[in-house]
Design a protein around this motif. Structure first.
Motif, PDB file in Angstrom:
ATOM      1  N   ILE A   1      18.493 -44.083  -7.881  1.00 37.66           N
ATOM      2  CA  ILE A   1      19.932 -44.494  -7.225  1.00 37.66           C
ATOM      3  C   ILE A   1      21.094 -42.794  -6.464  1.00 37.66           C
ATOM      4  CG2 ILE A   1      21.940 -45.210  -7.275  1.00 37.66           C
ATOM      5  CD1 ILE A   1      20.855 -47.401  -9.365  1.00 37.66           C
ATOM      6  N   GLU A   2      20.942 -42.860  -5.688  1.00 37.61           N
ATOM      7  CA  GLU A   2      21.405 -41.603  -4.980  1.00 37.61           C
ATOM      8  C   GLU A   2      22.858 -41.750  -4.212  1.00 37.61           C
ATOM      9  OE1 GLU A   2      18.592 -40.337  -2.088  1.00 37.61           O
ATOM     10  OE2 GLU A   2      17.122 -39.902  -3.773  1.00 37.61           O
ATOM     11  N   SER A   3      23.580 -43.668  -4.544  1.00 36.45           N
ATOM     12  CA  SER A   3      24.902 -43.570  -3.608  1.00 36.45           C
ATOM     13  C   SER A   3      25.739 -44.515  -4.991  1.00 36.45           C
ATOM     14  CB  SER A   3      25.000 -44.527  -2.420  1.00 36.45           C
ATOM     15  OG  SER A   3      25.799 -45.292  -1.795  1.00 36.45           O
ATOM     16  N   ASP A   4      26.484 -44.995  -4.888  1.00 37.38           N
ATOM     17  CA  ASP A   4      27.563 -45.772  -5.447  1.00 37.38           C
ATOM     18  C   ASP A   4      27.473 -47.031  -5.002  1.00 37.38           C
ATOM     19  OD1 ASP A   4      28.403 -43.603  -7.318  1.00 37.38           O
ATOM     20  OD2 ASP A   4      30.394 -43.293  -5.587  1.00 37.38           O
ATOM     21  N   LYS A   5      26.540 -47.484  -3.237  1.00 34.32           N
ATOM     22  CA  LYS A   5      26.474 -48.766  -3.258  1.00 34.32           C
ATOM     23  C   LYS A   5      24.808 -48.399  -3.403  1.00 34.32           C
ATOM     24  CE  LYS A   5      31.044 -49.263  -1.060  1.00 34.32           C
ATOM     25  NZ  LYS A   5      31.258 -49.241   0.042  1.00 34.32           N
ATOM     26  N   VAL A   6      24.526 -49.803  -3.877  1.00 35.84           N
ATOM     27  CA  VAL A   6      23.574 -49.798  -3.860  1.00 35.84           C
ATOM     28  C   VAL A   6      23.222 -51.527  -3.395  1.00 35.84           C
ATOM     29  CG1 VAL A   6      21.113 -50.138  -4.985  1.00 35.84           C
ATOM     30  CG2 VAL A   6      22.496 -48.111  -5.599  1.00 35.84           C
TER      31      VAL A   6
ATOM     32  N   GLU B   1      30.580 -51.701 -11.268  1.00 33.31           N
ATOM     33  CA  GLU B   1      31.624 -52.349 -11.892  1.00 33.31           C
ATOM     34  C   GLU B   1      32.007 -53.739 -10.853  1.00 33.31           C
ATOM     35  OE1 GLU B   1      35.324 -51.163 -12.613  1.00 33.31           O
ATOM     36  OE2 GLU B   1      34.084 -49.269 -13.828  1.00 33.31           O
ATOM     37  N   SER B   2      30.454 -54.174 -10.521  1.00 37.78           N
ATOM     38  CA  SER B   2      30.852 -55.232  -9.840  1.00 37.78           C
ATOM     39  C   SER B   2      29.369 -55.618  -9.552  1.00 37.78           C
ATOM     40  CB  SER B   2      31.489 -55.259  -8.659  1.00 37.78           C
ATOM     41  OG  SER B   2      31.405 -55.173  -7.761  1.00 37.78           O
ATOM     42  N   ILE B   3      28.634 -57.163  -9.330  1.00 31.00           N
ATOM     43  CA  ILE B   3      27.719 -57.245  -8.327  1.00 31.00           C
ATOM     44  C   ILE B   3      27.759 -58.136  -8.102  1.00 31.00           C
ATOM     45  CG2 ILE B   3      25.363 -57.942  -8.841  1.00 31.00           C
ATOM     46  CD1 ILE B   3      25.443 -57.349 -11.699  1.00 31.00           C
ATOM     47  N   LYS B   4      27.663 -58.649  -6.548  1.00 32.52           N
ATOM     48  CA  LYS B   4      28.155 -59.284  -5.205  1.00 32.52           C
ATOM     49  C   LYS B   4      26.903 -59.505  -4.902  1.00 32.52           C
ATOM     50  CE  LYS B   4      30.494 -60.450  -1.004  1.00 32.52           C
ATOM     51  NZ  LYS B   4      30.449 -59.588   0.246  1.00 32.52           N
TER      52      LYS B   4
ATOM     53  N   PHE C   1      25.726 -53.664  -5.507  1.00 31.87           N
ATOM     54  CA  PHE C   1      25.942 -53.048  -6.793  1.00 31.87           C
ATOM     55  C   PHE C   1      26.593 -52.410  -6.154  1.00 31.87           C
ATOM     56  CE2 PHE C   1      21.180 -54.227  -8.270  1.00 31.87           C
ATOM     57  CZ  PHE C   1      21.375 -55.349  -8.439  1.00 31.87           C
ATOM     58  N   GLN C   2      27.819 -52.022  -6.810  1.00 31.97           N
ATOM     59  CA  GLN C   2      28.670 -50.928  -6.623  1.00 31.97           C
ATOM     60  C   GLN C   2      29.219 -50.479  -7.946  1.00 31.97           C
ATOM     61  OE1 GLN C   2      31.071 -50.729  -3.812  1.00 31.97           O
ATOM     62  NE2 GLN C   2      31.297 -48.852  -4.874  1.00 31.97           N
ATOM     63  N   PHE C   3      29.281 -49.000  -7.631  1.00 29.95           N
ATOM     64  CA  PHE C   3      29.416 -48.243  -8.597  1.00 29.95           C
ATOM     65  C   PHE C   3      31.024 -47.191  -8.944  1.00 29.95           C
ATOM     66  CE2 PHE C   3      24.852 -49.089  -9.271  1.00 29.95           C
ATOM     67  CZ  PHE C   3      24.984 -49.043 -10.230  1.00 29.95           C
ATOM     68  N   GLU C   4      31.330 -47.145  -9.616  1.00 27.67           N
ATOM     69  CA  GLU C   4      32.691 -46.365 -10.187  1.00 27.67           C
ATOM     70  C   GLU C   4      32.601 -45.036 -10.751  1.00 27.67           C
ATOM     71  OE1 GLU C   4      37.452 -46.761  -9.779  1.00 27.67           O
ATOM     72  OE2 GLU C   4      36.002 -48.029  -8.595  1.00 27.67           O
ATOM     73  N   ASN C   5      31.966 -44.177 -10.544  1.00 26.08           N
ATOM     74  CA  ASN C   5      32.331 -42.968 -11.653  1.00 26.08           C
ATOM     75  C   ASN C   5      30.578 -42.970 -12.333  1.00 26.08           C
ATOM     76  OD1 ASN C   5      34.572 -41.240 -10.794  1.00 26.08           O
ATOM     77  ND2 ASN C   5      35.880 -42.844 -12.707  1.00 26.08           N
ATOM     78  N   GLY C   6      29.927 -43.207 -11.509  1.00 25.70           N
ATOM     79  CA  GLY C   6      28.421 -43.833 -12.167  1.00 25.70           C
ATOM     80  C   GLY C   6      28.663 -44.696 -12.869  1.00 25.70           C
ATOM     81  N   ILE C   7      29.581 -45.954 -13.498  1.00 22.44           N
ATOM     82  CA  ILE C   7      29.631 -47.284 -14.274  1.00 22.44           C
ATOM     83  C   ILE C   7      29.182 -48.205 -12.910  1.00 22.44           C
ATOM     84  CG2 ILE C   7      30.475 -48.245 -16.019  1.00 22.44           C
ATOM     85  CD1 ILE C   7      29.348 -45.759 -16.488  1.00 22.44           C
TER      86      ILE C   7
ATOM     87  N   GLU D   1      25.421 -46.442   1.384  1.00 25.01           N
ATOM     88  CA  GLU D   1      24.554 -47.194   1.078  1.00 25.01           C
ATOM     89  C   GLU D   1      23.312 -47.290   1.344  1.00 25.01           C
ATOM     90  OE1 GLU D   1      24.713 -52.645   1.545  1.00 25.01           O
ATOM     91  OE2 GLU D   1      26.591 -51.256   1.778  1.00 25.01           O
ATOM     92  N   GLN D   2      22.827 -47.333   0.084  1.00 24.02           N
ATOM     93  CA  GLN D   2      21.247 -47.247  -0.520  1.00 24.02           C
ATOM     94  C   GLN D   2      20.582 -48.343  -0.595  1.00 24.02           C
ATOM     95  OE1 GLN D   2      20.276 -44.747  -3.989  1.00 24.02           O
ATOM     96  NE2 GLN D   2      18.166 -45.285  -3.883  1.00 24.02           N
ATOM     97  N   PHE D   3      19.562 -48.977   0.230  1.00 24.76           N
ATOM     98  CA  PHE D   3      19.433 -49.994   0.482  1.00 24.76           C
ATOM     99  C   PHE D   3      17.662 -50.239  -0.453  1.00 24.76           C
ATOM    100  CE2 PHE D   3      16.203 -53.531   2.250  1.00 24.76           C
ATOM    101  CZ  PHE D   3      16.844 -54.379   2.523  1.00 24.76           C
ATOM    102  N   VAL D   4      17.411 -51.018  -0.956  1.00 18.13           N
ATOM    103  CA  VAL D   4      16.172 -50.797  -1.883  1.00 18.13           C
ATOM    104  C   VAL D   4      15.881 -52.138  -1.497  1.00 18.13           C
ATOM    105  CG1 VAL D   4      14.857 -50.986  -4.187  1.00 18.13           C
ATOM    106  CG2 VAL D   4      16.966 -49.602  -3.949  1.00 18.13           C
ATOM    107  N   GLU D   5      14.688 -52.593  -0.522  1.00 16.98           N
ATOM    108  CA  GLU D   5      13.486 -53.617  -0.284  1.00 16.98           C
ATOM    109  C   GLU D   5      12.252 -53.964  -1.183  1.00 16.98           C
ATOM    110  OE1 GLU D   5      10.634 -54.799   2.723  1.00 16.98           O
ATOM    111  OE2 GLU D   5      12.249 -53.915   3.929  1.00 16.98           O
ATOM    112  N   ASN D   6      12.654 -54.634  -2.275  1.00 12.56           N
ATOM    113  CA  ASN D   6      11.974 -54.871  -2.726  1.00 12.56           C
ATOM    114  C   ASN D   6      11.779 -57.187  -3.301  1.00 12.56           C
ATOM    115  OD1 ASN D   6      10.157 -56.130  -5.361  1.00 12.56           O
ATOM    116  ND2 ASN D   6      10.303 -53.751  -5.997  1.00 12.56           N
ATOM    117  N   ASP D   7      11.155 -57.192  -2.171  1.00 17.85           N
ATOM    118  CA  ASP D   7      10.938 -59.114  -2.313  1.00 17.85           C
ATOM    119  C   ASP D   7      11.024 -59.854  -3.332  1.00 17.85           C
ATOM    120  OD1 ASP D   7      10.934 -58.379   0.037  1.00 17.85           O
ATOM    121  OD2 ASP D   7       9.667 -59.902   0.750  1.00 17.85           O
TER     122      ASP D   7
END
Length: 186
Positions: free
Chosen positions: A151-156, A177-180, A169-175, A52-58
């Motif tokens: 972005i280097e992961s399917d989970k950001v 799929e969901s935002i939680k 952000f959850q990606f599947e095949n580069g698209i 999982e890739q974490f992007v910290e940006n307040d």
């Protein structure tokens, strides 16, 4: 009689030692099978764990939260359900939990007497668009442009320093799929 007793004891010793050898062989086979099973399970678990890739940006996390809240409160797409909720800090006050749903999307709000705030939810419908056309179905490059991060992961995960406002952000095949979303709720 004595010879018969000695012969019986000798046969008994041989039988016991043979049984012990068979038991040891069975234990070794069982241990090997267990070790192989553990190794296979560990490999499968390692393969399934996506980094999982974490992007910290307040400021960006705050902007996303604000945009999502404004979008949801102004949109006519959502069905609204209100439920009373007892305030944790003042037991005499009854606040409201507001659930907004649209197809596979669900957003939760906490509503007090003077204010209202989004506290969580999941978006799975491409019709929900906020923050520079952020919506389900975009590719990784589009999110990279919005986040201004490779972005280097399917989970950001986008979050603030305290991690009180998190977008997953959850990606599947580069698209996408969901935002939680998970917000702070006290």
């Amino acid at each position: 009689m004595r010879e018969h007793l000695l012969t019986s004891i000798l046969i008994l010793i041989l039988l016991v030692s043979c049984k012990q050898t068979e038991t040891k062989k069975a234990e070794i086979v069982e241990q090997n099978a267990t070790i192989e099973l553990k190794t296979e399970t560990e490999k499968k678990v390692e393969e399934n764990i996506a980094e999982e890739q974490f992007v910290e940006n307040d400021s960006l996390a705050f902007a996303f939260e604000s945009e999502l809240e404004n979008y949801a409160l102004k949109s006519s797409l959502f069905k609204i359900v209100l439920k009373p909720y007892q305030n944790h800090h003042d037991k005499s006050v009854i606040d409201t939990m507001k659930t907004m749903t649209f197809d596979k999307t669900k957003l939760e709000f906490y509503k007090a007497k003077n204010w209202e705030s989004i506290i969580g939810g999941i978006i799975k419908n491409p019709e929900i668009k906020f923050v520079d056309s952020l919506n389900i179905g975009i590719n990784k490059r589009a999110l990279e442009n919005i986040l201004k991060t490779k972005i280097e992961s399917d989970k950001v995960t986008l979050g603030n320093l305290e991690q009180t406002s998190l977008f997953f952000f959850q990606f599947e095949n580069g698209i996408l799929e969901s935002i939680k979303f998970e917000g702070y709720f006290d």
